[in-house]
Write a protein that holds these residues in place. Sequence first.
Motif, mmCIF file in Angstrom:
data_model
loop_
_atom_site.group_PDB
_atom_site.id
_atom_site.type_symbol
_atom_site.label_atom_id
_atom_site.label_comp_id
_atom_site.label_asym_id
_atom_site.label_seq_id
_atom_site.Cartn_x
_atom_site.Cartn_y
_atom_site.Cartn_z
ATOM 1 N N GLN A 280 0.867 -1.271 -0.057
ATOM 2 C CA GLN A 280 -0.001 -0.044 -0.074
ATOM 3 C C GLN A 280 0.757 1.360 0.129
ATOM 4 O O GLN A 280 0.579 2.168 -0.853
ATOM 5 C CB GLN A 280 -1.009 0.101 1.161
ATOM 6 N N GLU A 281 1.977 1.172 0.933
ATOM 7 C CA GLU A 281 2.727 2.451 0.752
ATOM 8 C C GLU A 281 3.558 2.588 -0.556
ATOM 9 O O GLU A 281 3.779 3.713 -0.974
ATOM 10 C CB GLU A 281 3.737 2.319 1.809
ATOM 11 N N GLN A 282 4.112 1.531 -0.957
ATOM 12 C CA GLN A 282 4.460 1.512 -2.324
ATOM 13 C C GLN A 282 3.742 2.160 -3.591
ATOM 14 O O GLN A 282 4.030 2.950 -4.483
ATOM 15 C CB GLN A 282 5.256 0.394 -2.825
ATOM 16 N N GLU B 278 3.476 5.954 -2.842
ATOM 17 C CA GLU B 278 4.684 6.500 -3.030
ATOM 18 C C GLU B 278 4.624 6.821 -4.719
ATOM 19 O O GLU B 278 5.016 7.692 -5.144
ATOM 20 C CB GLU B 278 5.885 5.691 -2.759
ATOM 21 N N GLN B 279 4.139 5.556 -5.421
ATOM 22 C CA GLN B 279 3.936 5.406 -6.719
ATOM 23 C C GLN B 279 2.905 6.846 -7.198
ATOM 24 O O GLN B 279 3.515 7.567 -8.065
ATOM 25 C CB GLN B 279 3.652 4.192 -7.203
ATOM 26 N N GLU B 280 1.855 6.901 -6.638
ATOM 27 C CA GLU B 280 0.799 7.916 -6.833
ATOM 28 C C GLU B 280 1.632 9.444 -6.645
ATOM 29 O O GLU B 280 1.232 10.299 -7.335
ATOM 30 C CB GLU B 280 -0.245 7.588 -5.991
ATOM 31 N N ARG B 281 2.355 9.522 -5.481
ATOM 32 C CA ARG B 281 2.904 10.777 -4.981
ATOM 33 C C ARG B 281 3.741 11.257 -5.967
ATOM 34 O O ARG B 281 3.854 12.320 -6.514
ATOM 35 C CB ARG B 281 3.557 10.757 -3.721
ATOM 36 N N LEU B 282 4.560 10.262 -6.661
ATOM 37 C CA LEU B 282 5.558 10.559 -7.621
ATOM 38 C C LEU B 282 4.839 10.992 -8.787
ATOM 39 O O LEU B 282 5.127 11.687 -9.583
ATOM 40 C CB LEU B 282 6.423 9.461 -8.009
ATOM 41 N N GLN B 283 3.916 10.323 -9.259
ATOM 42 C CA GLN B 283 2.886 10.677 -10.357
ATOM 43 C C GLN B 283 2.114 11.950 -10.280
ATOM 44 O O GLN B 283 2.598 12.636 -11.374
ATOM 45 C CB GLN B 283 1.953 9.292 -10.754
ATOM 46 N N GLU B 284 1.791 12.361 -9.378
ATOM 47 C CA GLU B 284 1.575 13.721 -8.944
ATOM 48 C C GLU B 284 2.396 14.652 -9.102
ATOM 49 O O GLU B 284 2.028 15.550 -9.809
ATOM 50 C CB GLU B 284 0.633 13.672 -7.553
ATOM 51 N N ILE B 285 3.358 14.501 -8.598
ATOM 52 C CA ILE B 285 4.611 15.397 -8.725
ATOM 53 C C ILE B 285 5.064 15.727 -10.152
ATOM 54 O O ILE B 285 5.262 16.794 -10.470
ATOM 55 C CB ILE B 285 5.990 14.941 -7.948
ATOM 56 N N GLN B 286 5.275 14.731 -10.936
ATOM 57 C CA GLN B 286 5.775 14.620 -12.134
ATOM 58 C C GLN B 286 4.443 15.531 -12.850
ATOM 59 O O GLN B 286 4.668 16.199 -13.786
ATOM 60 C CB GLN B 286 5.767 13.278 -12.890
ATOM 61 N N ALA B 287 3.154 15.077 -12.672
ATOM 62 C CA ALA B 287 1.855 15.961 -13.334
ATOM 63 C C ALA B 287 1.997 17.361 -12.980
ATOM 64 O O ALA B 287 1.904 18.180 -13.768
ATOM 65 C CB ALA B 287 0.633 15.270 -12.877
#
Length: 599
Positions: free
Chosen positions: A143-145, A148-157
């Motif tokens: 779940q944390e991974q 984290e993947q969603e957070r990185l995707q949001e930062i990139q967006a």
Amino acid sequence: MGIDPMRRGYSIGFVSLFSVVLLAILSIFNGVEAANRQVKKLLPVCQDLLSRNALTLPTGDRNAPPKNAMDCFRRVQELDFTNRTAEQGLAIIEKRYEKMAENAINAGDEAKAKLYINRLKSVNYEGLIAEMLERKLLGKKEQEQKKEQERLQEIQAAKQRKIALAQQKAQLDKQRQLDLANAAKLKLAAIEAKRLLALKKQEEQKLLAMKEMQKKKKKVSGFPVRDPFELESEYQQRVKDFLRKVNDNMGVEGYEVADVVLDSRLYDPEKGVFPIKLDAKPWAVDLLKEVNKPYFVLSRDEARKLFKRGTRHKVYAKLDSANLLHGLFLFSEQNSFKVKSVAEGGKLDWQEPVTGMLFVWVPNGCFKMGSNTGNSDERPVHEVCITKGFWMSKYEVTNKQFRKYKPDHDSKVLGGASLNGDNLPAVQVSWNKATSFAQWLSSHGNGKFRLPTEAEWEYAARAGTTSERYWGDGEKEACRFGNVSNPQKSSSFFIPDPVTFPCNDNYKVTAPVGSFRPNQFGLHDMMGNVWEWVHDKYRKNFYEDSPRNDPLGPSLSQYRVIRGGDWKVKPSGVRSANRDKDTPGFNNGYLGVRLLREP
């Protein structure tokens, strides 16, 4: 009777067997008693280790006393496998590790969670709880991974959105600049067309006026003299007829009242002073008597224009009471120009009799206050109007003048140099002392003296200029107009900021007042030498809602404004718009005073 030998053997064997069994029972009983004694001895130790949370660590030698609760309770079970206390102790250890593992999982600490699960397994080899916790840890990690993947995707967006917005803004700015450039070109073209049209109209009007003058060519007699038997109303009517007749024949907006006499011997280009004398016509002497000794100051450009055409020029004026009392609006034969009276009692400067201070007349007017390129408290640039002219002290108040009020005043020593010279600016003067000095001077009946407002100070300092300093925007000219920071001071005296003006004013600390060129109003040392107190309280954003006419500053603040910079401050602090502040009771060797006299 004798015993049967066989029976005797049986009896002996039975006795022997019974003895063995009895010995065995006694041995078992003794062993149980010993185990019970050992259990009773171990249980307090186990409970103590449990209370100290020594659950499974540290480990130790089996032949040594137990060092953790799990080892201790297991030794008890080895001695008494039915012991409830040992069973409950092991259950408590298991429960604690279960809780610690859950807390670690919830906190996202994978290493600790694994550690506690392994210790839980050491307590209960076949327990399902450890297996459930391992599955929960794995799910939490996944779940944390995922998060984290969603957070990185949001930062990139977000980065992509920011880049897109920046590109859009750059495109809009570029288009806006193009629009402004086109608008400026159109505006300039319209101004130029308007100017050419106005010039053409002026030429046509001049030509028409010259033709009319050629047609009339009538001579005008002197100003009407009142007959002793003439009524006042009759005399005024004759004056009006005369003025109308003169204006009709002169072809200008007035009639001849005097000659302007230009004498280069009176000029002082270094100080920017260009006085001229008004030589009245005999019949106009009485009309001009309101101006005691009619000396006037001409602008440099107007003086240059007139000198090209000679030193004496006919002057015309519309004569009404307002013009006669407060300066004449004069017109030469060739072109119109304005001359303002700067004299009171015939003097270009007014001298205060108690201290000997000289004061310069500053006429009323409007100007742009502040700077869009300076500090944040100088914005926005806004129009301010000073509705009444005033007298401003020509120089900063000197030690000699201040000691008329406070004989024991001490400006002290700075960098080994005395600041107490008679003609040096008085420093170590707080705002409170400066206002008390002005009140004391006012008590002598020679006018009302006070500190200038911040708006009056900047208006007087600019003297009609719009540049950063009254000598222009350049820094190389600074040492001709003020005592400012320069490389020579930096090498001989501690100056915190290495940035200085690129010149040498030949002074180590403060300079005698009037050592440098004045501004266009004739005021010296408005920039550099020492800071000057003004009346206003300080508020950083005051310009955002400052009144247009005669602003007096904010009503609430613990600070008062200081202006003008000093001899060591960096160039950005020596500007007409620069503002700074100090508390009213503060004084030091860089802070002085300049007074204003109300008209």
